[in-house]
Motif scaffolding. Structure first.
Motif, PDB file in Angstrom:
ATOM      1  N   ARG A   1      -3.003   3.316   3.949  1.00  0.00           N
ATOM      2  CA  ARG A   1      -1.933   3.570   4.911  1.00  0.00           C
ATOM      3  C   ARG A   1      -0.722   2.736   4.522  1.00  0.00           C
ATOM      4  O   ARG A   1      -0.853   1.560   4.196  1.00  0.00           O
ATOM      5  N   GLU A   2       0.457   3.356   4.562  1.00  0.00           N
ATOM      6  CA  GLU A   2       1.679   2.695   4.117  1.00  0.00           C
ATOM      7  C   GLU A   2       2.802   2.893   5.125  1.00  0.00           C
ATOM      8  O   GLU A   2       2.865   3.914   5.821  1.00  0.00           O
TER       9      GLU A   2
ATOM     10  N   THR B   1       1.233  -2.274   3.379  1.00  0.00           N
ATOM     11  CA  THR B   1       0.156  -1.418   2.886  1.00  0.00           C
ATOM     12  C   THR B   1      -1.177  -1.934   3.404  1.00  0.00           C
ATOM     13  O   THR B   1      -1.414  -3.147   3.439  1.00  0.00           O
ATOM     14  N   ARG B   2      -2.029  -0.995   3.772  1.00  0.00           N
ATOM     15  CA  ARG B   2      -3.390  -1.333   4.210  1.00  0.00           C
ATOM     16  C   ARG B   2      -4.369  -0.474   3.426  1.00  0.00           C
ATOM     17  O   ARG B   2      -4.263   0.756   3.414  1.00  0.00           O
TER      18      ARG B   2
ATOM     19  N   ASP C   1     -10.079  -1.205   5.589  1.00  0.00           N
ATOM     20  CA  ASP C   1      -9.835  -2.076   6.733  1.00  0.00           C
ATOM     21  C   ASP C   1      -9.816  -3.547   6.332  1.00  0.00           C
ATOM     22  O   ASP C   1      -9.855  -4.428   7.198  1.00  0.00           O
ATOM     23  N   SER C   2      -9.750  -3.812   5.020  1.00  0.00           N
ATOM     24  CA  SER C   2      -9.904  -5.194   4.580  1.00  0.00           C
ATOM     25  C   SER C   2      -8.680  -5.764   3.883  1.00  0.00           C
ATOM     26  O   SER C   2      -8.400  -6.953   4.004  1.00  0.00           O
TER      27      SER C   2
ATOM     28  N   ARG D   1      -4.693  -6.081   3.296  1.00  0.00           N
ATOM     29  CA  ARG D   1      -3.387  -5.845   3.907  1.00  0.00           C
ATOM     30  C   ARG D   1      -2.351  -6.725   3.225  1.00  0.00           C
ATOM     31  O   ARG D   1      -2.572  -7.918   3.023  1.00  0.00           O
ATOM     32  N   TYR D   2      -1.210  -6.133   2.877  1.00  0.00           N
ATOM     33  CA  TYR D   2      -0.138  -6.895   2.260  1.00  0.00           C
ATOM     34  C   TYR D   2       1.172  -6.146   2.439  1.00  0.00           C
ATOM     35  O   TYR D   2       1.198  -4.956   2.768  1.00  0.00           O
ATOM     36  N   THR D   3       2.277  -6.855   2.210  1.00  0.00           N
ATOM     37  CA  THR D   3       3.615  -6.272   2.300  1.00  0.00           C
ATOM     38  C   THR D   3       4.402  -6.640   1.054  1.00  0.00           C
ATOM     39  O   THR D   3       4.496  -7.816   0.697  1.00  0.00           O
TER      40      THR D   3
ATOM     41  N   GLY E   1       0.585 -11.523   1.835  1.00  0.00           N
ATOM     42  CA  GLY E   1      -0.659 -10.980   2.358  1.00  0.00           C
ATOM     43  C   GLY E   1      -1.652 -12.098   2.589  1.00  0.00           C
ATOM     44  O   GLY E   1      -1.447 -13.240   2.169  1.00  0.00           O
TER      45      GLY E   1
ATOM     46  N   THR F   1      -4.963  -0.970  -4.702  1.00  0.00           N
ATOM     47  CA  THR F   1      -5.528   0.322  -4.330  1.00  0.00           C
ATOM     48  C   THR F   1      -6.466   0.870  -5.392  1.00  0.00           C
ATOM     49  O   THR F   1      -7.354   1.667  -5.092  1.00  0.00           O
TER      50      THR F   1
END
Length: 267
Positions: A155-156, A177-178, A181-182, A184-186, A210, A250
Motif C-alpha cells: 500500500r502506497e 509505503t507499507r 503488515d510488518s 513501513r517506511y516513508t 522507518g 518490496t
C-alpha cells in the motif's frame, strides 16, 4: 527478507538514465522511443562488484486523456544475464480549472539466468492541481509484488509538488509505503532537472524514515544520483550517470552504487 538478486542494480541504473526521454502528456498524440546501449560498473551489498553491458529500449505514447509507456532491459555480466520489463499507463479526467484526476497502473517483472524472478502490479489514483509554473498532487493506491518466493501486499501514498522556471524544474515527493503488515517506511525525494538544446542534467536525492525495517546490506537512509545527456546529433546522445540507490523492501533487493556511460538512439 530473502536472499539478494545479484543483477537487480542494473535495472535502477538503466531507469535513471532513461528517465530524461519521457515527455509529459500533451493535447495531441505523441510517440517517443529510444534505445540505450550502456556499460555500468556496480557495487552492491557493500562488498560485491560487477560490470554489466546492456540494451534498454523504451517507448511512450501520449494522448489528450491518456499515456502509455513500456521499457525493458537486457543486461549481460561476466557469467550471467538478466532481463526486465515494465508497462505503465494512465487515464486522465477533463480539467476542472486547474484540477484533474488520474488513474494509473504499473505492471513489471524480471528474470535472471539463475532462475530467480520478480513481479509487481500496482495501481494508483491521484488528484492533481497544476498552474503555469507550479503544481501539486495527492495519491493513494496499492497492489502486490513478488520476490520470486511469494507475493506481498503493498500500500502506497503520495504527496508531491513541482515547480518550473524556464528549462529548470524541481519536484518534491513524500511516499509512505507499507509492505504486508510488518514493513513501513516513508521516502522523501527531491529531483531537479535542467534541459537545454544540447545538454540535459538531472539530480535526485532520497531520504528514508522507518522503524523496525529488515536488515539488508547497504541499507542506509540517504541516496543520491546524477545523470547527464549530451545530444551530439539530433537523434544521438551520449549518456553518463553515477550515484547510489536504495534497498527495495518490496522485492528484497539490497542497495548499492553505480557508474554508467553509454549512447542513446532516439527514433
Amino acid at each position: 527478507m530473502h536472499r539478494h538478486r545479484r543483477l537487480r542494480p542494473w535495472r535502477t541504473a538503466a531507469w535513471f538514465v532513461a528517465a530524461s526521454m519521457v515527455p509529459v502528456a500533451g493535447s495531441a498524440q505523441r510517440v517517443v522511443s529510444s534505445l540505450d546501449a550502456q556499460a555500468t560498473r556496480l557495487q552492491y551489498a557493500d562488498t560485491i562488484n560487477a560490470t554489466a553491458g546492456g540494451l534498454s529500449p523504451s517507448i511512450r505514447a501520449d494522448w489528450a486523456n491518456a499515456a502509455l509507456a513500456a521499457s525493458g532491459t537486457f543486461a549481460q555480466l561476466a557469467n550471467a544475464w538478466s532481463t526486465d520489463g515494465s508497462v505503465r499507463g494512465s487515464l486522465f479526467t477533463p480539467s476542472a480549472g486547474p484540477a484533474y484526476a488520474e488513474l494509473a497502473a504499473k505492471l513489471g517483472g524480471s528474470a535472471h539466468q539463475d532462475g530467480t524472478h520478480t513481479g509487481a502490479l500496482i495501481g494508483m489514483a491521484r488528484l492533481h492541481a497544476d498552474g503555469n509554473s507550479a503544481g501539486a498532487w495527492l495519491g493513494a493506491g496499492g497492489g502486490s509484488t513478488s520476490d520470486g518466493y511469494r507475493w506481498r501486499s503493498v500500500r502506497e501514498g503520495e504527496a508531491g509538488a513541482w515547480f518550473g522556471n524556464g528549462p529548470a524544474t524541481l519536484t518534491l515527493i513524500a511516499q509512505p509505503t507499507r509492505v504486508d503488515d510488518s514493513v513501513r517506511y516513508t521516502d522523501v525525494t527531491a529531483e531537479a532537472g535542467w534541459q537545454g538544446r544540447v545538454f540535459e542534467v538531472g539530480a535526485l536525492a532520497v531520504t528514508r524514515a522507518g522503524s523496525q525495517l529488515p536488515s539488508l546490506p547497504s541499507s542506509g537512509n540517504v541516496w543520491a544520483s546524477m545523470n547527464v545527456v549530451a545530444w551530439i546529433m539530433p537523434r544521438v546522445a551520449l549518456l553518463a550517470s553515477a550515484g547510489s540507490y536504495p534497498v527495495d523492501y518490496t522485492q528484497g533487493f539490497p542497495g548499492g552504487r553505480f557508474v554508467s556511460a553509454g549512447v542513446r538512439f532516439s527514433f
